[in-house]
Design a protein around this motif. Structure first.
Motif, short mmCIF file in Angstrom:
data_model
loop_
_atom_site.label_atom_id
_atom_site.label_comp_id
_atom_site.label_asym_id
_atom_site.label_seq_id
_atom_site.Cartn_x
_atom_site.Cartn_y
_atom_site.Cartn_z
N ASP A 144 0.14 1.32 1.13
CA ASP A 144 -0.62 -0.11 0.52
C ASP A 144 0.44 -0.47 -0.43
O ASP A 144 1.22 -0.10 -1.26
CB ASP A 144 -1.81 0.35 -0.16
CG ASP A 144 -2.73 1.21 0.57
OD1 ASP A 144 -3.21 0.48 1.32
OD2 ASP A 144 -3.12 2.39 0.14
N ALA A 167 0.65 -3.49 -2.95
CA ALA A 167 -0.50 -3.92 -3.81
C ALA A 167 -0.02 -4.37 -5.07
O ALA A 167 1.26 -3.83 -5.53
CB ALA A 167 -1.52 -2.69 -4.23
N VAL A 191 -4.49 -6.12 -1.76
CA VAL A 191 -3.98 -4.79 -1.44
C VAL A 191 -3.67 -5.20 0.04
O VAL A 191 -4.45 -5.45 0.89
CB VAL A 191 -5.02 -3.72 -1.48
CG1 VAL A 191 -4.61 -2.34 -0.86
CG2 VAL A 191 -5.33 -3.51 -2.83
N ASN A 232 -4.63 1.02 -5.18
CA ASN A 232 -4.46 -0.20 -5.46
C ASN A 232 -3.78 -0.53 -6.89
O ASN A 232 -2.96 0.34 -7.21
CB ASN A 232 -6.00 -0.63 -6.13
CG ASN A 232 -6.44 0.21 -7.13
OD1 ASN A 232 -6.18 -0.42 -8.28
ND2 ASN A 232 -7.33 1.20 -7.06
#
Ligand code: KG4
Ligand code: ZN
Length: 338
Positions: free
Chosen positions: A15, A17, A31, A301
């Motif tokens: 991810d 983010a 994200v 996140n």
């Protein structure tokens, strides 16, 4: 100076983010979950770092534009320094360092696992003593924190992480990465009694976990599906979810009993699973205080990274620009405590 406007950056796995927080408010966030891994059934490190390199600048630019703040308004940058995939962590780290150097503001390298804890607290002080239960694609770990910023390992998986077991069985069933949400969707329509998979380490005093036996039993059931005319992947998914869920809850209960600590912070992607969340939340009936982020913030996140950095920054901790990525960074080795 208040040091209030903090940019968090997370790139430790798949991810990309970024999140901007001001005080205890989340100002803007994004994200980007990489899709390049879907067809491979797991995260491919080289593809992950290349994709982070492409997406990090647009991600940060997007949240800054959306927030209405300028880069020069930033008071500090917090970035994941490990554990994670080295190349992926490095992309976020190098980007954050360059920005901090250019703006001449503090940078804080944070531990991704500690970030999961602070993502549940959203600015609150750590409620010590507490048990941290971190369950994701790379970790199934229980820690005891008796001092803010200090962690003792109570137990961890001896083989696969819980999320990894979900991902591997989902791959066998023909689903893309990440597998956990696919298994949950199937399990919702299945009968868990049809496949009784083992509940691992049940009678052990140790607070370690093991998921390889569950995984082997699920794979064996799938490989023998032609011999079972009632085979249903929904039932297998339900059985898998049940045994992983029981394995997790048993060890958490045991940890509460052994430590006599009745506050639990639980986080990590696997806690986005409704059955597992609900089982843990049921411990409230035994007077256990349970702190779990909303589903969205259980998975990776940058909000959690921003708050973990804020905690350290406000306790006079700063990283030098020399720190590097630590793929195997251990939460229990952290030297910082207040
Ligand atoms: O915390 P996270 O986003 O990344 C890591 O730090 O690993 O966790 C990802 C893991 C994956 O293994 C994924 O399959 C699992 O969390 N996961 C789930 C669910 N959503 C994500 N597992 C079970 N049920 C879910 N709903
Ligand atoms: Zn994570």
């Amino acid at each position: 100076m208040n040091r209030d406007l903090i940019l968090g950056i997370e790139t430790s796995c798949d991810d990309t983010a970024a999140c901007l927080i001001k005080g205890n408010d989340i100002v803007s966030e994004m994200v980007y979950s990489q899709i390049v891994h879907q067809r491979w059934g797991g995260v491919i490190p080289e593809l992950a770092s290349r994709d982070h390199a492409k997406k990090i600048l647009p991600t940060v630019r997007f949240i800054m534009e959306e927030s209405g703040y300028k880069l020069s308004d930033l008071d500090a940058i917090s970035v994941t320094a490990g554990p994670g995939l080295k190349g992926s962590v490095l992309v976020g780290l190098v980007f954050a360092k360059a920005l901090a150097y250019m703006l001449d503001i503090p940078i804080i390298g944070v531990n991704h696992l500690e970030a999961h804890i602070f993502g549940a607290l959203i600015g609150d002080r750590p409620p010590v003593p507490f048990i941290a239960f971190l369950v994701s694609g790379g970790h199934t770990h229980l820690y005891l924190s008796e001092k803010p910023g200090k962690y003792k390992l109570l137990g961890k998986t001896r083989d696969d992480a819980a999320g990894e077991a979900f991902d591997k069985i989902a791959k066998f069933l023909g689903y893309s990465y990440p597998g956990g949400p696919h298994i949950e969707r199937l399990a919702n329509e299945g009968k868990k009694e049809r496949f009784k998979l083992p509940i691992a380490m049940k009678s052990h005093d140790s607070l370690d976990f093991s998921f390889s036996g569950i995984k082997t039993a699920a794979i064996t059931a799938w490989e023998n599906r032609d011999m079972n005319k009632n085979f249903s992947d929904k039932d297998l998914a339900a059985g898998l979810q049940e045994s992983i869920s029981q394995t997790l809850i048993n060890k958490l209960k045991q940890a509460i009993k052994q430590t006599k600590v009745k506050t639990v912070i639980a986080s990590g992607g696997v806690l986005a699973n409704t059955q597992i969340r609900n089982q843990i939340l049921e411990l409230k009936n035994d007077n256990v205080q349970i702190i779990i982020p909303t589903k969205k913030y259980c998975t990776d996140n940058a909000m959690m990274v921003a708050y973990a950095g804020k905690f350290r920054l406000h306790n006079d901790y700063r990283s030098s620009l020399e720190f590097s990525a630590e793929p195997n960074m251990k939460l229990e080795n952290t030297t910082f405590a207040i």
